[in-house]
Design a protein around this motif. Structure first.
Motif, PDB file in Angstrom:
ATOM      1  N   VAL A 158      -4.140  15.164  12.822  1.00 34.98           N
ATOM      2  CA  VAL A 158      -4.854  16.041  11.894  1.00 34.98           C
ATOM      3  C   VAL A 158      -4.761  17.490  12.355  1.00 34.98           C
ATOM      4  CG1 VAL A 158      -7.140  16.657  11.021  1.00 34.98           C
ATOM      5  CG2 VAL A 158      -6.404  14.275  11.007  1.00 34.98           C
ATOM      6  N   GLU A 159      -4.861  17.707  13.673  1.00 36.32           N
ATOM      7  CA  GLU A 159      -4.826  19.064  14.214  1.00 36.32           C
ATOM      8  C   GLU A 159      -3.416  19.652  14.218  1.00 36.32           C
ATOM      9  OE1 GLU A 159      -6.465  19.252  18.111  1.00 36.32           O
ATOM     10  OE2 GLU A 159      -8.494  19.662  17.394  1.00 36.32           O
ATOM     11  N   ASN A 160      -2.423  18.823  14.527  1.00 36.70           N
ATOM     12  CA  ASN A 160      -1.091  19.347  14.807  1.00 36.70           C
ATOM     13  C   ASN A 160      -0.007  18.915  13.828  1.00 36.70           C
ATOM     14  OD1 ASN A 160      -1.686  20.559  17.617  1.00 36.70           O
ATOM     15  ND2 ASN A 160      -2.422  18.463  17.809  1.00 36.70           N
ATOM     16  N   GLY A 161      -0.331  17.999  12.938  1.00 33.54           N
ATOM     17  CA  GLY A 161       0.698  17.452  12.061  1.00 33.54           C
ATOM     18  C   GLY A 161       0.913  18.224  10.791  1.00 33.54           C
ATOM     19  N   VAL A 203       0.843  -1.198   0.000  1.00 34.15           N
ATOM     20  CA  VAL A 203       0.000   0.000   0.000  1.00 34.15           C
ATOM     21  C   VAL A 203       0.878   1.248   0.000  1.00 34.15           C
ATOM     22  CG1 VAL A 203      -1.803   1.277   1.213  1.00 34.15           C
ATOM     23  CG2 VAL A 203      -1.846  -1.214   1.200  1.00 34.15           C
ATOM     24  N   LEU A 204       1.924   1.233   0.781  1.00 34.69           N
ATOM     25  CA  LEU A 204       2.851   2.365   0.818  1.00 34.69           C
ATOM     26  C   LEU A 204       3.559   2.549  -0.519  1.00 34.69           C
ATOM     27  CD1 LEU A 204       4.411   2.184   4.383  1.00 34.69           C
ATOM     28  CD2 LEU A 204       3.491   4.241   3.302  1.00 34.69           C
ATOM     29  N   CYS A 205       3.831   1.449  -1.212  1.00 38.04           N
ATOM     30  CA  CYS A 205       4.429   1.554  -2.556  1.00 38.04           C
ATOM     31  C   CYS A 205       3.485   2.307  -3.499  1.00 38.04           C
ATOM     32  CB  CYS A 205       4.732   0.166  -3.110  1.00 38.04           C
ATOM     33  SG  CYS A 205       6.069  -0.714  -2.264  1.00 38.04           S
ATOM     34  N   ALA A 206       2.197   1.956  -3.445  1.00 34.48           N
ATOM     35  CA  ALA A 206       1.201   2.641  -4.283  1.00 34.48           C
ATOM     36  C   ALA A 206       1.044   4.095  -3.865  1.00 34.48           C
ATOM     37  CB  ALA A 206      -0.133   1.912  -4.201  1.00 34.48           C
ATOM     38  N   LEU A 207       1.043   4.347  -2.556  1.00 31.31           N
ATOM     39  CA  LEU A 207       0.906   5.718  -2.057  1.00 31.31           C
ATOM     40  C   LEU A 207       2.103   6.568  -2.479  1.00 31.31           C
ATOM     41  CD1 LEU A 207      -0.760   7.696  -0.360  1.00 31.31           C
ATOM     42  CD2 LEU A 207       0.510   6.912   1.655  1.00 31.31           C
ATOM     43  N   ALA A 208       3.273   5.970  -2.522  1.00 29.50           N
ATOM     44  CA  ALA A 208       4.463   6.710  -2.945  1.00 29.50           C
ATOM     45  C   ALA A 208       4.342   7.162  -4.396  1.00 29.50           C
ATOM     46  CB  ALA A 208       5.704   5.836  -2.760  1.00 29.50           C
ATOM     47  N   GLU A 209       3.781   6.313  -5.250  1.00 28.68           N
ATOM     48  CA  GLU A 209       3.575   6.696  -6.645  1.00 28.68           C
ATOM     49  C   GLU A 209       2.603   7.865  -6.756  1.00 28.68           C
ATOM     50  OE1 GLU A 209       5.281   5.582  -9.295  1.00 28.68           O
ATOM     51  OE2 GLU A 209       6.466   4.552  -7.765  1.00 28.68           O
ATOM     52  N   PHE A 210       1.604   7.887  -5.872  1.00 26.11           N
ATOM     53  CA  PHE A 210       0.643   8.991  -5.829  1.00 26.11           C
ATOM     54  C   PHE A 210       1.324  10.278  -5.380  1.00 26.11           C
ATOM     55  CE2 PHE A 210      -2.447  11.545  -3.440  1.00 26.11           C
ATOM     56  CZ  PHE A 210      -3.461  11.699  -4.376  1.00 26.11           C
ATOM     57  N   ALA A 211       2.250  10.168  -4.429  1.00 24.54           N
ATOM     58  CA  ALA A 211       2.904  11.351  -3.843  1.00 24.54           C
ATOM     59  C   ALA A 211       3.986  11.936  -4.739  1.00 24.54           C
ATOM     60  CB  ALA A 211       3.490  10.992  -2.479  1.00 24.54           C
ATOM     61  N   LYS A 212       4.588  11.123  -5.600  1.00 25.93           N
ATOM     62  CA  LYS A 212       5.752  11.565  -6.384  1.00 25.93           C
ATOM     63  C   LYS A 212       5.512  12.807  -7.235  1.00 25.93           C
ATOM     64  CE  LYS A 212       8.398   7.268  -6.637  1.00 25.93           C
ATOM     65  NZ  LYS A 212       8.849   6.135  -7.501  1.00 25.93           N
ATOM     66  N   PRO A 213       4.391  12.922  -7.977  1.00 27.08           N
ATOM     67  CA  PRO A 213       4.211  14.125  -8.800  1.00 27.08           C
ATOM     68  C   PRO A 213       4.198  15.421  -7.994  1.00 27.08           C
ATOM     69  CG  PRO A 213       2.649  12.420  -9.435  1.00 27.08           C
ATOM     70  CD  PRO A 213       3.295  11.963  -8.167  1.00 27.08           C
ATOM     71  N   PHE A 214       3.878  15.307  -6.702  1.00 35.22           N
ATOM     72  CA  PHE A 214       3.810  16.492  -5.847  1.00 35.22           C
ATOM     73  C   PHE A 214       5.057  16.636  -4.979  1.00 35.22           C
ATOM     74  CE2 PHE A 214      -0.485  14.688  -6.367  1.00 35.22           C
ATOM     75  CZ  PHE A 214      -1.073  15.709  -7.087  1.00 35.22           C
ATOM     76  N   ASN A 215       5.950  15.644  -5.036  1.00 33.53           N
ATOM     77  CA  ASN A 215       7.116  15.615  -4.155  1.00 33.53           C
ATOM     78  C   ASN A 215       6.680  15.747  -2.693  1.00 33.53           C
ATOM     79  OD1 ASN A 215       9.926  15.347  -3.799  1.00 33.53           O
ATOM     80  ND2 ASN A 215      10.172  17.564  -3.565  1.00 33.53           N
ATOM     81  N   ALA A 216       5.562  15.122  -2.376  1.00 31.77           N
ATOM     82  CA  ALA A 216       4.973  15.245  -1.039  1.00 31.77           C
ATOM     83  C   ALA A 216       5.665  14.313  -0.048  1.00 31.77           C
ATOM     84  CB  ALA A 216       3.486  14.912  -1.090  1.00 31.77           C
ATOM     85  N   ASP A 217       5.767  14.758   1.186  1.00 33.66           N
ATOM     86  CA  ASP A 217       6.264  13.905   2.255  1.00 33.66           C
ATOM     87  C   ASP A 217       5.173  12.898   2.648  1.00 33.66           C
ATOM     88  OD1 ASP A 217       8.604  15.348   2.308  1.00 33.66           O
ATOM     89  OD2 ASP A 217       8.002  16.596   4.011  1.00 33.66           O
ATOM     90  N   ILE A 218       5.589  11.686   2.962  1.00 36.21           N
ATOM     91  CA  ILE A 218       4.686  10.690   3.532  1.00 36.21           C
ATOM     92  C   ILE A 218       5.091  10.492   4.986  1.00 36.21           C
ATOM     93  CG2 ILE A 218       3.901   8.303   3.482  1.00 36.21           C
ATOM     94  CD1 ILE A 218       4.370   8.270   0.495  1.00 36.21           C
ATOM     95  N   LEU A 219       4.172  10.795   5.881  1.00 39.92           N
ATOM     96  CA  LEU A 219       4.426  10.659   7.309  1.00 39.92           C
ATOM     97  C   LEU A 219       3.769   9.370   7.799  1.00 39.92           C
ATOM     98  CD1 LEU A 219       5.499  11.914   9.967  1.00 39.92           C
ATOM     99  CD2 LEU A 219       3.257  12.998  10.230  1.00 39.92           C
ATOM    100  N   ILE A 220       4.577   8.359   8.057  1.00 38.33           N
ATOM    101  CA  ILE A 220       4.050   7.111   8.609  1.00 38.33           C
ATOM    102  C   ILE A 220       3.779   7.336  10.089  1.00 38.33           C
ATOM    103  CG2 ILE A 220       4.569   4.701   9.132  1.00 38.33           C
ATOM    104  CD1 ILE A 220       6.361   4.649   6.680  1.00 38.33           C
ATOM    105  N   MET A 221       2.531   7.191  10.467  1.00 34.94           N
ATOM    106  CA  MET A 221       2.182   7.438  11.866  1.00 34.94           C
ATOM    107  C   MET A 221       1.544   6.210  12.486  1.00 34.94           C
ATOM    108  SD  MET A 221      -1.390   9.555  12.049  1.00 34.94           S
ATOM    109  CE  MET A 221      -1.588   8.860  13.683  1.00 34.94           C
TER     110      MET A 221
END
Length: 291
Positions: free
Chosen positions: A242-245, A174-192
């Motif tokens: 959600v409030e503080n991250g 799932v994280l592999c798929a999420l990383a592909e989603f995040a790449k075009p935006f160069n977004a950070d993925i925060l595993i919590m």
């Protein structure tokens, strides 16, 4: 080309989701399909012997098709004006079918090999109550990738996506798929992970490190970080992040009998925080389809 399916019922929430989806499609190079499911009006048991007038039913269906064409035209015109390079405007299509929303969306999604469903929520301020009795709840149970957009939430490129995990091995694909989603935006993925790490710190540390090592080995993406939120209740931990991250999107896996399942099917649901006003990405277990 990636394909995004947007179920629409012509409500403000659905139109907002269509706008969000088209902006998203523009950024990731996808096409949009607006999808309306015309539902046969429900007849009460008291009037079970009554026959719904065909002419009235036909008129309602025609009205739905006209509304769909109107929405399609509205979305196309908006983005034609917004983007100077018209060649980059997402392809937008519209379809209308009869049936039950979750049945038809799931059928179309699988048969046409769609990548993501983007769906509007009627009210971000009543998030849990909306999910209890809405088509969104049914769609979550269908276990297809689903991005829920609160009413009024305007698209912005995600800079940080929080991924809630219980350190399950099946979260790695799932994280592999999420990383592909995040790449075009160069977004950070925060595993919590939310829970009480002090009850058995040695076991917790071993579990966490084992999971993060697998992530490092399997997920081809550099912008991944980890944060533990110490909380006895899952709901409280999610509220805090959600409030503080400072996150732009919350991603979760819908695993039956897991913490997300308990969140939306048990006592957590009725007490879900009223202030969740960011997109929620719900993914099925071991999801591997690119989004």
């Amino acid at each position: 080309m990636k394909k995004i399916l947007v179920p629409v019922d012509f409500s403000p929430a659905a139109e907002n989701a269509a706008n969000y989806a088209t902006d998203l499609a523009y950024n990731i190079g996808a096409r949009i399909e607006l999808f309306n499911v015309f539902q046969v009006p429900v007849v009460s048991p008291v009037a079970a012997s009554m026959v719904w007038p065909y002419q009235e039913y036909s008129q309602m269906e025609d009205d739905a098709k006209k509304a769909l064409e109107k929405l399609l035209h509205k979305v196309e015109k908006k983005y034609e004006a917004a983007y100077q390079d018209y060649s980059l405007k997402p392809e937008v299509y519209a379809r209308s079918v009869r049936g039950e929303v979750d049945d038809e969306v799931y059928k179309y999604f699988t048969e046409c090999k769609m990548n993501l469903v983007v769906m509007g929520l009627n009210s971000a301020s009543k998030f849990s109550k909306i999910l209890i009795g809405s088509n969104a709840r049914k769609m979550i149970e269908r276990e297809i990738p689903l991005l829920l957009i609160p009413t009024g939430y305007q698209f912005r490129k995600p800079k940080k996506i929080a991924f809630a995990t219980d350190f399950s091995h099946s979260d790695i694909p799932v994280l592999c798929a999420l990383a592909e989603f995040a790449k075009p935006f160069n977004a950070d993925i925060l595993i919590m992970h939310t829970g009480n790490s002090t009850s058995d710190p040695a076991v917790y540390k071993e579990t966490m490190e084992g999971f993060l090592n697998r992530v490092a080995d399997r997920v081809n993406y550099r912008n991944i970080y980890h944060r533990h939120v110490n909380s006895k209740r899952v709901k409280d931990g999610l509220d805090w992040i959600v409030e503080n991250g400072q996150i732009d999107m919350l991603a979760m896996v819908h695993r039956k009998h897991g913490f997300f399942y308990r969140l939306f099917n048990g006592s957590y649901t009725l007490n879900m925080s009223d202030h969740i006003q960011i997109p929620l990405l719900v993914l099925p277990p071991e999801h591997r389809i690119p989004m």
